[in-house]
Structure formats: C-alpha cells, structure tokens
Design an enzyme around this catalytic site. Sequence first.
Site, PDB file in Angstrom:
ATOM      1  N   LEU A   1       0.813  -1.078  -0.011  1.00 20.99           N
ATOM      2  CA  LEU A   1      -0.112   0.051  -0.012  1.00 20.99           C
ATOM      3  C   LEU A   1       0.890   1.220  -0.164  1.00 20.99           C
ATOM      4  O   LEU A   1       2.077   1.041   0.833  1.00 20.99           O
ATOM      5  CB  LEU A   1      -0.954   0.028   1.175  1.00 20.99           C
ATOM      6  CG  LEU A   1      -1.991  -0.848   1.395  1.00 20.99           C
ATOM      7  CD1 LEU A   1      -2.838  -0.909   2.525  1.00 20.99           C
ATOM      8  CD2 LEU A   1      -3.009  -0.533   0.104  1.00 20.99           C
ATOM      9  N   ASP A   2       0.685   2.236  -0.732  1.00 19.77           N
ATOM     10  CA  ASP A   2       1.413   3.345  -0.670  1.00 19.77           C
ATOM     11  C   ASP A   2       1.381   3.935   0.563  1.00 19.77           C
ATOM     12  O   ASP A   2       0.556   3.988   1.394  1.00 19.77           O
ATOM     13  CB  ASP A   2       0.539   4.367  -1.785  1.00 19.77           C
ATOM     14  CG  ASP A   2       0.306   4.094  -3.000  1.00 19.77           C
ATOM     15  OD1 ASP A   2       1.306   3.086  -3.673  1.00 19.77           O
ATOM     16  OD2 ASP A   2      -0.382   4.604  -3.735  1.00 19.77           O
ATOM     17  N   TYR A   3       2.668   4.829   0.662  1.00  9.58           N
ATOM     18  CA  TYR A   3       2.890   5.423   1.892  1.00  9.58           C
ATOM     19  C   TYR A   3       1.910   6.321   2.329  1.00  9.58           C
ATOM     20  O   TYR A   3       1.678   6.328   3.680  1.00  9.58           O
ATOM     21  CB  TYR A   3       4.295   6.137   1.587  1.00  9.58           C
ATOM     22  CG  TYR A   3       4.706   7.275   2.847  1.00  9.58           C
ATOM     23  CD1 TYR A   3       5.517   6.736   3.699  1.00  9.58           C
ATOM     24  CD2 TYR A   3       4.176   8.560   2.906  1.00  9.58           C
ATOM     25  CE1 TYR A   3       6.113   7.283   4.717  1.00  9.58           C
ATOM     26  CE2 TYR A   3       4.866   9.320   4.040  1.00  9.58           C
ATOM     27  CZ  TYR A   3       5.741   8.608   4.943  1.00  9.58           C
ATOM     28  OH  TYR A   3       6.363   9.352   6.168  1.00  9.58           O
TER      29      TYR A   3
ATOM     30  N   THR B   1      -1.409   5.997   1.757  1.00  9.90           N
ATOM     31  CA  THR B   1      -2.459   4.809   1.536  1.00  9.90           C
ATOM     32  C   THR B   1      -2.813   4.249   2.899  1.00  9.90           C
ATOM     33  O   THR B   1      -1.877   3.441   3.455  1.00  9.90           O
ATOM     34  CB  THR B   1      -2.719   4.098   0.276  1.00  9.90           C
ATOM     35  OG1 THR B   1      -2.425   4.952  -0.854  1.00  9.90           O
ATOM     36  CG2 THR B   1      -3.830   3.218   0.279  1.00  9.90           C
TER      37      THR B   1
END
Length: 244
Positions: free
Chosen positions: A105-107, A109
């Site tokens: 998961l993105d930083y 998100t």
Amino acid sequence: MTNALERLQKVIAQSGVTSRRKAEQLILDGKVKVNDKVVTELGTKVSSNDKIEVNGVQLEKELPVYFMLYKPRGVISSVSDDKGRKVVTDFFPEVSERIFPIGRLDYDTSGILLLTNDGEFANLLMHPKHGVEKVYIAKIKGIPSKEDLRMLLKGVKDKKDVLKVIRYKIISTEKKKNTMILELTLKEGKNRHVRRMMEQIGYPVLKLKRERYGLLTPEGMQPGDFRPLTPKEVNQMRNNAQKL
C-alpha cells in the site's frame, strides 16, 4: 513443516524466502542443498527432519503465520527502509517469525495489508491471474461526469500500463468543496494503481483507503491495529484465489 513429505520448492516458498516459481529456478540452478548435498530435481520431497540450505543459508523451520494490519498513512509497506521511516513490521515487535507484507500500500494510503511468512500463500494472492478483489475508498478532487467514470471500466493508459476497475460506486458528492468519494473495486494491483488512474482522467486522489481485500475487512479495527487471521480466513482466502 511437518514430518510428512512435501515438495522441496513448496517448503522453500512457505519459509518466506521466495515464491515457489523462483524456488524451482534456484533448485534447477544448483543453489539448494538438502542434508549438505546439492539437489537439482524438482520432484524432490523433504521432511521437517531434513536440513535445507538456499544460497548457503539454512532455512529456519517456522510455522506459517498470517496477520492482517490496518496500515496507517505515513508507513512504508516493507520490512526495512534506508531513510529510517516507519515500516509495517514495526507494528509487530513481539512476532518472532520473519513476516513480510503481501503486496504493498502506498506511503499515504491506509487500510488492509496482510503479512505472513508463507511465501506460497503470498504468491497465490498476488498473482494477477488469480484476480483477488480489492476494494478502495477514494476521496478525489473534482466531480467527474458519468463519461469520465466509464473510462475507469474501459481502462486508462499510463505509460505501459492499462489501469482499470471492474466496478465503481459513488458514495457521496460535495459540490461546495468540489470533491467526490468513490468506491473502486480492482482485480489488479499495479504500482499506485488508483492514484495514477485518477490522475490520468484529471481527478487526483486526496485520500485513499483499502477497505476490503478478498473476503477480509478491517471491521472493529483502528489504524495501527493488527490481528492474526483465523484458520478459516486463511483457507477462504486460499480457496477463493485458487477458484479465480
């Protein structure tokens, strides 16, 4: 591992060292030893009593573990970070097994992230052909038209990727703030998939959360909370991916 005989590549994958496919290649390349002897046959079976080395490193005989983390924003989906930022494994200081995140998961998100030491399980869930559904809640800048939203179903090109959703749902619209909240369901998981897709049609993501992963939801959890998956949940996730 148990005393029952299992295929060598499966045992390597379950240890978390690599995927089963890569384990097979390591065996063929002569990088694997069983009881101090190089093994290159993919059909080789081993038991928990056998000593297994991969690239000169002996496998630790860990039992498989499975966790669900409600990842907060501002955390890296990795086991380490060279910039010293907080990583997802920092939430598991008392877990002795060598767990790693299944996908990313993105930083910025938040939402569901699974962690395990079972490489085969991780590879099964991540493989594109299995198409495990992932549901995201996205707050976007701007209010797209129906035509704009249909582009998400057809697919949006970004560099070499075609990014799309299998369905979407409008949760709410705030005309005064010029924002919309969407529920987006994907069967893929390319790098920054949702953010790149929405940027390409002109509606950048302001906030993003993964609300569901397969059959799992973070019901009753707060950002930073984690819990082990039940055996039933592990089997459901595995069976669902195999059916797909």
